[in-house]
Write an enzyme that holds these catalytic residues in place. Sequence first.
Site, PDB file in Angstrom:
ATOM      1  N   GLY A   1      -7.292   2.745   1.500  1.00  0.00           N
ATOM      2  CA  GLY A   1      -8.236   3.041   0.585  1.00  0.00           C
ATOM      3  C   GLY A   1      -9.286   2.342   0.758  1.00  0.00           C
ATOM      4  N   THR A   2      -9.526   0.968   1.357  1.00  0.00           N
ATOM      5  CA  THR A   2     -10.858  -0.062   1.245  1.00  0.00           C
ATOM      6  C   THR A   2     -11.911  -0.036   1.753  1.00  0.00           C
ATOM      7  OG1 THR A   2      -8.865  -1.001   2.660  1.00  0.00           O
ATOM      8  CG2 THR A   2      -8.542  -1.576   0.064  1.00  0.00           C
TER       9      THR A   2
ATOM     10  N   GLY B   1     -12.108 -11.823   1.319  1.00  0.00           N
ATOM     11  CA  GLY B   1     -11.715  -9.977   0.674  1.00  0.00           C
ATOM     12  C   GLY B   1     -12.538 -10.674  -0.587  1.00  0.00           C
TER      13      GLY B   1
ATOM     14  N   GLU C   1      -8.798  -8.057  -4.411  1.00  0.00           N
ATOM     15  CA  GLU C   1      -8.440  -8.191  -5.741  1.00  0.00           C
ATOM     16  C   GLU C   1      -9.487  -9.329  -6.251  1.00  0.00           C
ATOM     17  OE1 GLU C   1      -3.487  -8.753  -4.804  1.00  0.00           O
ATOM     18  OE2 GLU C   1      -4.914 -10.515  -3.309  1.00  0.00           O
TER      19      GLU C   1
END
Length: 757
Positions: free
Chosen positions: A476-477, A713, A716
């Site tokens: 879903g990213t 990234g 998170e």
Amino acid sequence: MARAEAGEEAGATLIGQPLNRVDGPLKVTGRAIYPYEQWEAGQPLYGYIVGATIGKGRVTRIDTARAERLPGVRMVMTHHNSPPQGTRDESTFLEFPRAFRALDSPEIHFHGEPVALVVATTFEQAREAAGLVDVTYAVEEGRYDFAARLDQAHPPKKMKIGLAADTAVGDFDAGFAAADITIDQYYTTPYGSAQPLEPHACLVVPRGEDLIVHTSTQIVDMARTSIAATLRMDRQRIHVVSPYVGGGFGSKLRVHYETILAAIAARALNQPVKIALTRQQTFPLVAMRPTSRQRIRLGSGRDGRLAAIAHEVTMYTNPDAEYAEQTAVTTRSLYAAPGRLTRHRLTSLDLPRGEDVRAPGHAPGLLAVEGAMDELAHELSMDPVELRIRNEPELDPERGVPFSDRHLVDCLREGERRFGWKHRPTRPASLREGRWLIGYGVASAIRPHPQSATRALVRLEADGTAVVRSDMTDIGTGTYTTLTQVAADGLGLPTDRIRVELGRSGFPVSAGSGGSWGAGNLSTAVHRACAALREELVLAACGDPHSPLYGLDPATAVLADGGVRLDGMSGPLPLAEIVRRVRPEGVEAEGATSFMADDPHYAAYSINSYGAHFAEVGVDADTAEIRLRRMLGVFSAGRVLNARTARSQLMGGMIWGVGMALEEAVLVDTRSGALVNRDLAQYMVPVHADIPEIDAVVLEGFDDKANPLGVKGVGELGICGAGAAVANAVFNATGVRVRDFPIMLEDLLFALPPMEE
């Protein structure tokens, strides 16, 4: 060497752009097929799991006769008739590829553990039959109360990715004892659950000696290994298919009971078997973020400079599957202090196993550390932003290596400017709007950028289209979209000439999606594969006497708009024409990244992403109701692959952080070990009405130490520190410091300042 004009050397025109999701039309029209929706194998059988109704003990009798007599029931599996299964490989620090045994013993390790599987023609038949399985238990005394067993904590056997459980630098005790101002407080965080929108589901199709496993997983290769190890099969006989995953947040890093049991049943019945966990089953069967008790000690001079910092964590673990969340690691790279101490301890409880939930370690750790920093700022009467900046380290405080690209101060400065931090109430409980007490809060964010072994294949066809393949999953990213951008940029092709294929075990092996490592690892591998393709094609064309490029300098080649241009050419030559001439069968190349411990360049730096969160809350002075009024996050994560998907990921993390501060907690009945609020009616998460104005800003950057593309990234990063900013804002609004999360009405209600007449 050939290069793409849209590549990094020329200031990429595609990487970083807010390209719409290439898989968006498939998802909104229902053409993106998720594992449970697969129908190619025809009508499947349906499985339903029967869970234990005790928390500790053993099954002494299990009667399946009534269930087996129901129409449509094909099998009831218990520990009596389940096949032999493999054992856990404890030699690896990773849990994900290990065997995951199910129905292999009468022993009960936690409330809800599977004691039977019913397989029937329809889901309704399986569910009805499950209610007729009669189980008798010998109940044993269980360990369910975390707070009551803190004195029995023990060191972990091992930590994730080779991290040390404890660290010490300098003399913490001496620094803390000599400090002018000290903070010594305990903070507690609750059990947490990921609960992705797509349930944990699986369809297993037997095909001869092989199993086709359609499952929702974040790491295809490790799912394959785990299934093979559990069923004691050759892993080449397992074929995992997971092209679309409806959210994971760590809960799908490894396979769980639904996948293993579906595989066992399909193999036994030689028919396709489908299992989806109900929402209530997901809570105990997919594991939780561990509850934690964190002791933070800070010692500083009156100028706010830290002399000593300690972060000691005790958290629960299931004794049969030890898991130590790396919570104190949060503090190791965040602030400068000559005396340092971090420590992890575990308390064994008979509860569902602990596992990764979004931003493991850093999300709960920053709730404590950033709360303590706010307490120190209050004691010093210092601006919390200035306190953080004053303790900015020049080198990694524990490893002593340089930071690759650290812009935490820039995030704090930009955030305070955009948020209007200068208008914050400096004295708690001093700003009111009617019955609302208004408060501002700030917190830093840090999240490591891991590097894992990942491979990707890029193939150019004779028609000029490119295919990108990896077993990586898109959870879903936006992976389909970002890889389209990287490949199009690397080959000088329009995006509609790129096709990305993901989530199959026959594709090159990746590290999967999780830990904020997916985008950086796979985009780098694709970038390198494209570079190898460019070089091979241009060199071949320049060496072909029949090619228009013959004799030209391949080092001057530029790929753009679907063509190749070299110095001395009157115009570009279509890339498709070159492929047809020199590689008519098509040409492909692989690119790769290595595991960070095997990369000396990576190990020479402290590579992290950073951010700063700012929150404004209102607290009702009569009812203690807390309302988020606005929130801003400013982040530094190197180069952004797609501005739209990155912002979406960061905002999603920020919203989750609000939930951690104010709502989310799995509640355990300490008498039975049952999870009390095991559905989304009672496990509270933020909804639209809870989240007003919120914004995420990413600073322009490029971390050349992280990878050739300069990306890190963000998946998170957004949750890290977000909850602490909200909690600090609650203190600023009320003057009440809550250290037991989530913050509840009763924590504030009887301590609020009286309303002025």
